[in-house]
Design a protein around this motif. Structure first.
Motif, PDB file in Angstrom:
ATOM      1  N   UNK A 190     -23.865   1.696   1.313  1.00  0.00           N
ATOM      2  CA  UNK A 190     -23.001   2.374   0.351  1.00  0.00           C
ATOM      3  C   UNK A 190     -21.550   2.281   0.814  1.00  0.00           C
ATOM      4  N   UNK A 191     -20.648   2.722  -0.065  1.00  0.00           N
ATOM      5  CA  UNK A 191     -19.251   2.829   0.320  1.00  0.00           C
ATOM      6  C   UNK A 191     -18.322   1.816  -0.306  1.00  0.00           C
ATOM      7  N   UNK A 192     -18.862   0.896  -1.085  1.00  0.00           N
ATOM      8  CA  UNK A 192     -18.010  -0.085  -1.724  1.00  0.00           C
ATOM      9  C   UNK A 192     -17.143   0.531  -2.810  1.00  0.00           C
ATOM     10  N   UNK A 193     -16.243  -0.295  -3.335  1.00  0.00           N
ATOM     11  CA  UNK A 193     -15.373   0.175  -4.395  1.00  0.00           C
ATOM     12  C   UNK A 193     -14.265  -0.809  -4.676  1.00  0.00           C
ATOM     13  N   UNK A 194     -13.313  -0.335  -5.458  1.00  0.00           N
ATOM     14  CA  UNK A 194     -12.148  -1.137  -5.828  1.00  0.00           C
ATOM     15  C   UNK A 194     -10.947  -0.629  -5.035  1.00  0.00           C
ATOM     16  N   UNK A 195     -10.252  -1.546  -4.386  1.00  0.00           N
ATOM     17  CA  UNK A 195      -9.104  -1.163  -3.570  1.00  0.00           C
ATOM     18  C   UNK A 195      -8.033  -2.242  -3.699  1.00  0.00           C
ATOM     19  N   UNK A 196      -6.802  -1.845  -3.540  1.00  0.00           N
ATOM     20  CA  UNK A 196      -5.700  -2.812  -3.574  1.00  0.00           C
ATOM     21  C   UNK A 196      -5.604  -3.542  -2.241  1.00  0.00           C
ATOM     22  N   UNK A 197      -5.044  -4.732  -2.295  1.00  0.00           N
ATOM     23  CA  UNK A 197      -4.827  -5.491  -1.069  1.00  0.00           C
ATOM     24  C   UNK A 197      -4.028  -4.654  -0.074  1.00  0.00           C
ATOM     25  N   UNK A 198      -4.455  -4.720   1.183  1.00  0.00           N
ATOM     26  CA  UNK A 198      -3.840  -3.909   2.221  1.00  0.00           C
ATOM     27  C   UNK A 198      -4.518  -2.575   2.447  1.00  0.00           C
ATOM     28  N   UNK A 199      -5.410  -2.218   1.552  1.00  0.00           N
ATOM     29  CA  UNK A 199      -6.104  -0.942   1.654  1.00  0.00           C
ATOM     30  C   UNK A 199      -7.300  -0.992   2.579  1.00  0.00           C
ATOM     31  N   UNK A 200      -8.039   0.120   2.603  1.00  0.00           N
ATOM     32  CA  UNK A 200      -9.173   0.265   3.517  1.00  0.00           C
ATOM     33  C   UNK A 200     -10.388   0.814   2.787  1.00  0.00           C
ATOM     34  N   UNK A 201     -11.542   0.479   3.295  1.00  0.00           N
ATOM     35  CA  UNK A 201     -12.809   1.041   2.853  1.00  0.00           C
ATOM     36  C   UNK A 201     -13.712   1.167   4.075  1.00  0.00           C
ATOM     37  N   UNK A 202     -14.653   2.119   4.006  1.00  0.00           N
ATOM     38  CA  UNK A 202     -15.662   2.221   5.042  1.00  0.00           C
ATOM     39  C   UNK A 202     -17.037   2.142   4.398  1.00  0.00           C
ATOM     40  N   UNK A 203     -17.801   1.155   4.811  1.00  0.00           N
ATOM     41  CA  UNK A 203     -19.164   0.993   4.342  1.00  0.00           C
ATOM     42  C   UNK A 203     -20.124   1.687   5.301  1.00  0.00           C
TER      43      UNK A 203
END
Length: 127
Positions: free
Chosen positions: A7-20
């Motif tokens: 889980x943890x995916x999504x839409x983010x702008x370039x330069x951003x962060x996500x944690x799966x």
């Protein structure tokens, strides 16, 4: 056999962060290598990062070194992939997968090496 839920995916702008997150159940967590893989449309599934749970050794694809970090919380039987400085080329479906060290030899962070897979989570990075 271990079961995986990613889980943890999504839409983010370039330069951003996500944690799966990859939550494992049904197996002895310390007996596994847990890896993150990704597959973009029209491309083969590629290894992103793999973590050998017994000793904490980690492998990273060259394309993500210095931007992504794999880690684990053994109390939660969970492996995380922290993704920073995301680029549009990181857009893909991300899957976690498990390799059981009691039966198989870990020969690198490659998809054919892993037999148990999560359902996948979409990561989209906009420019």
């Amino acid at each position: 056999d271990v079961q995986l839920v990613d889980s943890g995916g999504g839409l983010v702008q370039a330069g951003g962060s996500l944690r799966l997150s990859c939550a494992a159940s049904g197996g002895t967590f310390d007996d596994y290598v847990i890896g993150w893989f990704r597959q973009a449309p029209g491309k083969e599934r590629e290894g992103v990062s793999c973590l050998q749970i017994p000793d904490g050794s980690a492998d990273y694809a060259d394309s993500v070194k210095g931007r992504f970090t794999i880690s684990t919380d053994k109390s939660k039987n969970t492996v995380y992939l922290q993704m920073n400085s995301l680029k549009p080329e990181d857009t893909a479906v991300y899957y976690c997968a498990a390799l059981y060290l009691g039966t198989y030899y870990y020969s690198g962070c490659v998809a054919w090496n892993f037999l148990r897979w999560g359902q996948g989570t979409q990561v989209t990075v906009s420019s």
